[in-house]
Scaffold this motif. Structure first.
Motif, short mmCIF file in Angstrom:
data_model
loop_
_atom_site.label_atom_id
_atom_site.label_comp_id
_atom_site.label_asym_id
_atom_site.label_seq_id
_atom_site.Cartn_x
_atom_site.Cartn_y
_atom_site.Cartn_z
N VAL A 1 -1.73 7.31 2.17
CA VAL A 1 -2.14 5.95 2.80
C VAL A 1 -2.80 6.08 4.13
O VAL A 1 -2.35 6.31 5.06
CB VAL A 1 -0.94 4.89 3.13
CG1 VAL A 1 -1.58 3.74 3.33
CG2 VAL A 1 -0.36 4.87 1.53
N GLY B 1 1.15 4.24 -2.75
CA GLY B 1 0.78 5.73 -2.36
C GLY B 1 2.19 6.57 -2.69
O GLY B 1 1.95 7.60 -3.28
N ALA C 1 0.88 -1.33 0.02
CA ALA C 1 0.01 0.22 -0.12
C ALA C 1 0.80 1.37 0.05
O ALA C 1 0.64 2.11 -0.66
CB ALA C 1 -0.74 0.09 1.27
N GLU C 2 2.12 1.12 0.58
CA GLU C 2 2.80 2.37 0.83
C GLU C 2 3.47 2.73 -0.38
O GLU C 2 3.72 3.71 -0.72
CB GLU C 2 3.97 2.35 2.06
CG GLU C 2 3.22 2.18 3.24
CD GLU C 2 4.14 2.08 4.58
OE1 GLU C 2 4.97 1.50 4.15
OE2 GLU C 2 3.87 2.12 5.62
N ASP D 1 -4.32 4.34 6.79
CA ASP D 1 -4.09 2.99 7.51
C ASP D 1 -4.95 2.94 8.60
O ASP D 1 -4.50 3.70 9.67
CB ASP D 1 -2.68 2.85 7.64
CG ASP D 1 -2.22 1.58 8.30
OD1 ASP D 1 -3.20 0.64 8.32
OD2 ASP D 1 -1.12 1.14 8.08
#
Length: 292
Positions: A288, A281, A277-278, A290
């Motif tokens: 992100v 991003g 995910a990072e 989270d």
């Protein structure tokens, strides 16, 4: 880690020089006032007599120094509290607003307890989500077991001349083979982030023209993605013997400017999915969010 106001107060001490000096002057004045016979033998007459004579003044001076030291400490506490309040006021709007306008219910219900997908950097400006080795082995297991068991029954039926009794086990085995193949086909569909084409899509085609984006599944222009959402979902499964098992499944979603969400990944390995995910991003230049 920033200190709270109470912690700052506890760690902010009175000015050490003023406090020590005030304590010494207060002690000398008190001794000179209440026990002058102790000072006179220890000090020269030219010094002892003035101390005894001005003992009350020394006590007052000592108290004044300690009061000043305490005032300095109080100012530090107030200043620290003020700065902390400003920091909290600056942070709280962000905390309240960041992601609060987004739907945080799981977009993809359920999920596996192993890593089904991972992110691959195909080029410096292109990322693809691909099935993991664990996912491919899982699908292959369905096909191998189904094909193997079905083949055994079919071969045995042909050998014994009782093909009809082999039909049902053979069909069950075929169902497992088809299920594994379909799972592998679905998992292997490309999920691509390509800034050179300006889009994200999910599909099997290799695109070279931005206009072809609209022919793909879950396509979206990268400029319409405002954030990457990472959330978790509690999943409970029941085995054949009735034992219940619970685990966390994590999903990565694209959050669009119009509020819609598009799922990218969903599996049970938090560290891996957070890393991916990072990376997405960073490529897109979006935050992100989270809550995993």
């Amino acid at each position: 880690m920033p200190l709270s106001q109470s912690e700052s107060a506890g760690r902010t001490k009175a000015n050490p020089v003023l406090n020590l000096l005030g304590t010494l002057v207060l002690i000398v004045g008190a001794v000179a006032l209440f026990a002058p016979l102790i000072i006179q033998p220890l000090l020269p007459a030219g010094l002892a007599e003035p101390l005894v004579e001005h003992a009350k003044l020394l006590i007052g001076l000592g108290i004044a120094l300690k009061v000043v030291a305490s005032v300095v400490r109080a100012k530090k506490i107030v200043g620290a509290g003020y700065r902390l309040g400003k920091q909290q006021q600056a942070a709280e709007p962000n905390q309240r607003s960041e992601g609060d306008d987004i739907d945080w219910t799981p977009l993809k219900k359920g999920g596996s307890n192993f890593k089904t997908h991972h992110l691959v950097q195909v080029s410096p400006s292109r990322l693809e989500v691909r099935p993991s080795i664990q996912m491919m082995l899982f699908c292959a297991l369905f096909m191998v077991l189904g094909g193997g068991v079905g083949s055994v029954f079919v071969v045995a039926g042909i050998r014994d001349g009782d093909l009809m009794n082999a039909v049902i086990p053979g069909l069950i085995g075929l169902v497992f083979v088809l299920a594994g193949a379909l799972m592998l086909k679905s998992a292997s569909k490309r999920r691509v982030f390509d800034p050179s084409l300006g889009g994200y899509w999910r599909g099997s085609a290799k695109l070279s023209d931005p206009r072809a984006l609209t022919t793909q599944t879950d396509w979206v222009r990268l400029q319409d993605i405002k954030a990457i959402q990472l959330l978790r979902e509690g999943v409970t499964s029941t085995s054949d013997n009735g034992r219940r098992r619970s685990y966390w499944s994590y999903e990565v979603n694209l959050v669009l400017t119009d509020g819609r969400r598009i799922n990218v990944m969903d599996h049970g390995k938090q560290a891996s999915i957070r890393h991916d995910a990072e990376a997405i991003g960073r490529l897109l230049g979006v935050p992100v969010l989270d809550r995993s």
